[in-house]
Design a protein around this motif. Structure first.
Motif, mmCIF file in Angstrom:
data_model
loop_
_atom_site.group_PDB
_atom_site.id
_atom_site.type_symbol
_atom_site.label_atom_id
_atom_site.label_comp_id
_atom_site.label_asym_id
_atom_site.label_seq_id
_atom_site.Cartn_x
_atom_site.Cartn_y
_atom_site.Cartn_z
ATOM 1 N N TYR A 118 0.923 -1.023 -0.279
ATOM 2 C CA TYR A 118 0.218 0.279 -0.027
ATOM 3 C C TYR A 118 0.954 1.123 0.376
ATOM 4 C CZ TYR A 118 -4.691 1.941 0.837
ATOM 5 O OH TYR A 118 -5.854 2.671 0.998
ATOM 6 N N ILE A 119 1.097 1.440 -0.780
ATOM 7 C CA ILE A 119 2.265 2.601 -1.000
ATOM 8 C C ILE A 119 1.845 4.017 -2.149
ATOM 9 C CG2 ILE A 119 4.357 3.002 -1.961
ATOM 10 C CD1 ILE A 119 4.864 0.763 -2.059
ATOM 11 N N LYS A 167 2.766 9.253 -11.460
ATOM 12 C CA LYS A 167 2.258 9.960 -12.172
ATOM 13 C C LYS A 167 0.856 9.470 -11.270
ATOM 14 C CE LYS A 167 2.296 4.611 -13.207
ATOM 15 N NZ LYS A 167 3.719 4.708 -12.591
ATOM 16 N N ALA A 168 -0.555 10.010 -11.512
ATOM 17 C CA ALA A 168 -2.360 9.849 -11.441
ATOM 18 C C ALA A 168 -1.929 8.302 -10.304
ATOM 19 C CB ALA A 168 -2.523 10.635 -12.316
ATOM 20 N N ALA A 169 -1.733 7.251 -10.546
ATOM 21 C CA ALA A 169 -2.255 6.654 -10.375
ATOM 22 C C ALA A 169 -0.934 5.895 -8.710
ATOM 23 C CB ALA A 169 -1.396 4.929 -10.776
ATOM 24 N N ASP A 170 -0.038 7.142 -8.834
ATOM 25 C CA ASP A 170 0.355 6.806 -7.363
ATOM 26 C C ASP A 170 0.710 7.743 -6.310
ATOM 27 O OD1 ASP A 170 2.436 5.446 -8.536
ATOM 28 O OD2 ASP A 170 3.272 6.900 -9.820
ATOM 29 N N TRP A 171 -0.214 8.577 -6.657
ATOM 30 C CA TRP A 171 -1.183 10.074 -6.038
ATOM 31 C C TRP A 171 -1.759 9.288 -4.306
ATOM 32 C CZ3 TRP A 171 -1.686 13.790 -10.657
ATOM 33 C CH2 TRP A 171 -0.457 13.707 -11.188
ATOM 34 N N ARG A 172 -2.702 8.843 -5.180
ATOM 35 C CA ARG A 172 -3.888 8.290 -4.256
ATOM 36 C C ARG A 172 -4.252 6.469 -4.705
ATOM 37 N NH1 ARG A 172 -8.834 6.372 -5.906
ATOM 38 N NH2 ARG A 172 -10.097 6.193 -4.101
ATOM 39 N N LYS A 173 -4.176 5.995 -3.261
ATOM 40 C CA LYS A 173 -4.551 4.132 -3.447
ATOM 41 C C LYS A 173 -5.721 3.738 -2.899
ATOM 42 C CE LYS A 173 -0.770 3.366 -5.761
ATOM 43 N NZ LYS A 173 0.150 2.134 -5.846
ATOM 44 N N ARG A 227 0.324 17.191 2.660
ATOM 45 C CA ARG A 227 -0.711 16.809 3.442
ATOM 46 C C ARG A 227 -1.087 15.879 3.223
ATOM 47 N NH1 ARG A 227 -6.453 16.746 4.035
ATOM 48 N NH2 ARG A 227 -6.964 17.360 6.283
ATOM 49 N N GLY A 228 -0.941 13.858 3.791
ATOM 50 C CA GLY A 228 -1.981 13.002 4.242
ATOM 51 C C GLY A 228 -2.471 13.015 4.741
ATOM 52 N N LEU A 229 -3.634 12.219 3.786
ATOM 53 C CA LEU A 229 -5.268 12.052 3.638
ATOM 54 C C LEU A 229 -5.549 10.457 4.088
ATOM 55 C CD1 LEU A 229 -7.733 13.378 5.244
ATOM 56 C CD2 LEU A 229 -8.124 13.899 3.007
ATOM 57 N N CYS A 230 -5.848 9.819 5.198
ATOM 58 C CA CYS A 230 -6.614 8.645 5.072
ATOM 59 C C CYS A 230 -7.562 8.429 5.640
ATOM 60 C CB CYS A 230 -5.726 7.949 5.729
ATOM 61 S SG CYS A 230 -4.556 7.530 4.975
ATOM 62 N N GLN A 270 -9.043 4.455 1.851
ATOM 63 C CA GLN A 270 -8.151 5.385 0.527
ATOM 64 C C GLN A 270 -7.234 6.229 1.403
ATOM 65 O OE1 GLN A 270 -10.880 7.368 -2.115
ATOM 66 N NE2 GLN A 270 -10.309 9.097 -1.488
ATOM 67 N N CYS A 271 -6.055 6.546 0.549
ATOM 68 C CA CYS A 271 -5.299 7.285 1.099
ATOM 69 C C CYS A 271 -4.525 8.173 -0.569
ATOM 70 C CB CYS A 271 -3.711 6.707 1.691
ATOM 71 S SG CYS A 271 -4.173 5.755 3.423
ATOM 72 N N ASN A 272 -4.350 9.171 -0.208
ATOM 73 C CA ASN A 272 -3.683 10.288 -1.092
ATOM 74 C C ASN A 272 -2.885 11.280 -0.340
ATOM 75 O OD1 ASN A 272 -5.248 13.336 -0.432
ATOM 76 N ND2 ASN A 272 -6.960 11.631 -0.209
#
Length: 208
Positions: free
Chosen positions: A71-72, A80-86, A120-123, A176-178
């Motif tokens: 979960y990175i 890329k966009a796919a890396d910014w949010r999981k 800022r990280g947010l989960c 979800q984290c971004n």
């Protein structure tokens, strides 16, 4: 850049858990089922590819542990966009003794974050039961600058209970984290020591 780590759910050992309900100031259920087991798990999302998550129930039947190993989330040059949010949607089918119902009482997240000033990280996590209206919801903010381990605890804003009248219940969890903004180099990821992201969910039981 070092790997960061975020723990959404942890695997439970057969021994008594170190993070008990009583130790956290939460009431221990007066009665719990003698038998609780996971009979089905479904995982879907960019944060939980096949074979990268584990789910267990501890010996007290009051702690659910789910562990993610890939979960990175990362931002900055070359991402890329796919890396910014999981995200990961987990559907969990629990089987237990007849005459009981359960809810998510509290959730702990532990991990490691590396975020510069301005990032800022947010989960967020939501929990619900198939066939029952209402969700349990919590969000975890990780503002920069910070580098190191963290422990964040949350109690659900809305408590919902699994349906009565059966011996199984399906619990859905969507995590979800971004990280933002995406131009800065930042990371929330697998702990370079434990190699896992873990979330601990305390379960509250009641008789129907």
């Amino acid at each position: 850049m070092k790997l960061l780590s975020l723990l959404p759910l942890l695997p439970l050992a057969a021994a008594a858990p170190t993070n008990t309900l009583a130790a956290r100031g939460l009431s221990v259920p007066s009665a719990v089922p003698e038998k609780v087991r996971v009979v089905g798990v479904s995982l879907l999302g960019s944060g939980c590819p096949a074979g990268t998550a584990d789910v267990q129930i501890d010996a007290t039947k009051t702690l659910l542990e789910v562990t993610f190993s890939e979960y990175i989330i990362q931002t900055g040059p070359g991402t890329k966009a796919a890396d910014w949010r999981k995200n990961c949607k987990l559907t969990l089918n629990l089987e237990f003794d007849e005459g009981f119902s359960f809810s998510t009482l509290a959730t702990d997240m532990q991990g490691f974050a590396q975020l510069p000033k301005g990032s800022r990280g947010l989960c967020t996590n939501t929990f619900d039961f198939t066939g029952i209206q209402g969700q349990s919801y919590y969000s975890l903010a990780l503002p920069g600058p910070r580098e190191g381990p963290f422990t964040l605890s949350a109690n659900p804003d809305v408590v919902s209970w699994s349906p009565c009248g059966g011996t199984t219940a399906i619990m859905n969890m969507n995590t979800q984290c971004n990280i933002s903004p995406t131009r800065e180099q930042a990371l929330i990821a697998v702990d370079r020591i434990s190699g896992k992201i873990t979330v601990n969910v305390s379960l509250d039981w009641r008789k129907c």
